[in-house]
Motif scaffolding. Structure first.
Motif, short mmCIF file in Angstrom:
data_model
loop_
_atom_site.label_atom_id
_atom_site.label_comp_id
_atom_site.label_asym_id
_atom_site.label_seq_id
_atom_site.Cartn_x
_atom_site.Cartn_y
_atom_site.Cartn_z
N GLN A 1 2.27 -2.12 1.15
CA GLN A 1 3.49 -2.57 0.47
C GLN A 1 3.41 -2.29 -1.02
N TRP B 1 3.99 1.55 -1.59
CA TRP B 1 5.33 2.12 -1.39
C TRP B 1 6.42 1.35 -2.12
N LYS B 2 6.25 0.02 -2.27
CA LYS B 2 7.37 -0.76 -2.81
C LYS B 2 7.21 -1.08 -4.29
N LEU C 1 5.29 3.21 -6.29
CA LEU C 1 6.14 4.40 -6.20
C LEU C 1 7.41 4.26 -7.04
N PRO C 2 8.21 3.15 -6.89
CA PRO C 2 9.39 3.05 -7.74
C PRO C 2 9.06 2.96 -9.23
#
Lengths: 375, 118
Positions: free
Chosen positions: A350, A353-354, A357-358
């Protein structure tokens, strides 16, 4: 004449790099051996223990004893394993880890210039005239503090280090045992997830640097009198965290989580083959540190290049600064291991990716916007 | 320019010699006493149950597919980042469009629950 040109090119592109490569591989192997000792000692002292004390003064000969033991131990190939892939997987993991150092600039492009001009005279059978000697000594590939300088070095590093993942997944799969398979799957999922954020973090630096050559990136930092850590701090934090995840270090060492997966992907490996995976892991650690130093901490440059009253520091060669910075990185790697507990696997994915990455994508957009405003 | 890749080829050969020499030398000096129990897959001391060539969670595949998508996007951004100063405003807007499409896909994936592990 033609023969002379041939000898000149042979020296520049093959013989001198070969000597450098052998030196780097030997020094790197030694450094890895002593990095394991440093790690054991540091972790021990963090936990108020002594660590290895028996072999040599304060355990100084421990890495040599370990190396000999790796070589002498029986090398077991499980009966159900895929013998061929089981054998080559550690090599697939190790070679890319070392190969990264082909493009890492340890020192400035003229590091060996005087040295080469001086030593080439020792070999009279080469029949080099003075002009040729001069040309060889001036050539950046021959005299640089690196093996080679290619104009896509950053891409080269990223792609080569991805190949290392193949060694892990092949090794885990070829073992034909449950723990290694699970460890390899986790390892792959983790590494590919963090590689995406790592790529975006590096793009932030590339926007500022405007080059993919690691040598040029350091030279740009020299020209601008600015280490990129000061313009891309967020990218550096992302790079460091993703670096921990890429090298399977704590707090991201899920692939080797002893309490749940025994040894992870190398459970079935023993003896020398195990030591190859081990070497690869530590070589990767040094490689990530070296790339971090080049991208963010000014490579071979001394601290505060713009402060003239610090100019007396210039007598220290660039390679010393570089290795010192890499050492600090490695120290932090070990320090983090001694301090933080391990993540849970779902948390790890999590975060990757959450969050990372952003944030990394936002960093790229904001950096591009700021550069545009100042253009 | 291509000549600067020659040292890399040499490096591969030198790096390759490390495991090869190690394994060959090791084979000559280390003991070899195989035994049925020793060659068994490790499963905490219990006889292994079945084969490890089994099915595993679908999530690993999803992560692999997502990785391919995002990694290819990053690769496209590398050349863009290098010549960004020359592209200026045009490059910035192009990149916003490019990343915008990626971000729409990213939120779609998020809402679909592909990023949830449990």
């Amino acid at each position: 004449m033609n023969e002379n040109v041939f000898i000149e090119n042979l020296l520049i592109y093959a013989v001198i790099p070969l000597i450098k490569i052998v030196v780097i591989v030997l020094v790197l192997s030694g450094a890895i051996a002593y990095l394991t000792l440093l790690e054991r000692k540091l972790i021990a002292h963090i936990q108020v223990r002594l660590g290895p004390m028996r072999v040599g003064w304060h355990g100084l000969l421990q890495p040599i004893a370990d190396g000999l033991k790796f070589l002498l131990k029986e090398d077991i190939v499980p009966a159900k394993a895929d013998a061929l892939i089981f054998t080559i997987a550690p090599a697939i993991s190790l070679i890319p880890a070392f190969l990264v150092f082909a493009v890492v600039p340890f020192g400035p492009p003229d590091m060996l210039q005087d040295f080469l001009g001086w030593t080439l005279g020792w070999f009279p059978f080469l029949n080099l005239d003075e002009a040729t000697t001069e040309r060889i000594a001036q050539n950046a590939i021959a005299s640089g503090g690196y093996v080679t300088d290619i104009n896509i070095a950053v891409l080269f590093v990223l792609s080569v280090s991805s190949v290392g993942i193949l060694g892990i997944i092949l090794g885990g799969w070829a073992s034909n045992s449950k723990y290694p398979l699970l460890g390899a799957l986790r390892s792959t999922a983790q590494m590919v997830s963090y590689e995406v954020a790592l790529g975006f973090a590096i793009i932030g630096v590339l926007l500022v640097a405007g080059s993919l050559s690691l040598v040029e990136i350091v030279q740009n930092q020299q020209q601008e009198q600015l280490w990129y850590i000061f313009v891309q701090p967020l990218a550096f934090v992302l790079f460091f965290i993703c670096g921990l995840a890429e090298t399977n270090r704590l707090p991201f060492d899920l692939p080797e989580a002893e309490t749940e997966l025994v040894g992870g992907f190398h459970t079935e490996y023993s003896g020398f083959r195990f030591s190859l995976f081990f070497l690869a892991e530590y070589a990767n650690m040094i490689a990530v540190s070296a790339i971090g130093v080049v991208l963010f901490w000014g490579g071979w440059l001394r601290p505060f290049p713009s402060f003239e009253w610090l100019n007396f520091l210039n007598f220290i060669p660039g390679v010393v600064w570089f290795l010192g910075k890499v050492f600090l990185f490695l120290y932090v790697f070990i320090w983090v291991r001694g301090t933080l507990p391990r993540f849970r696997f779902d948390q790890l994915m999590q975060y990757g990716w959450k969050i990372f990455l952003p944030v990394a994508m936002a960093n790229v957009i904001v950096t591009a916007g700021v550069i545009l405003a100042f253009l | 320019m291509l000549a600067s890749y020659v040292p890399i080829v040499i490096f591969i050969l030198v790096a390759l010699s490390l495991p090869v020499v190690g394994l060959v030398v090791g084979r000559l000096i280390r003991p070899y006493k195989p035994h049925a129990t020793k060659l068994m897959a490790y499963e905490c001391g219990v006889d292994p149950e079945g084969d490890a060539r089994d099915r595993f969670s679908i999530r690993f595949y999803i992560i692999a597919i997502l990785f391919v998508v995002f990694e290819v996007e990053t690769i496209f951004l590398f050349p863009w980042a290098i010549i960004y100063r020359r592209l200026a405003l045009f490059g910035f807007i192009e990149m916003l469009v490019f990343l915008g499409i990626l971000i729409v896909g990213y939120f779609y994936v998020w809402k679909k629950g592909a990023l949830e592990w449990v």
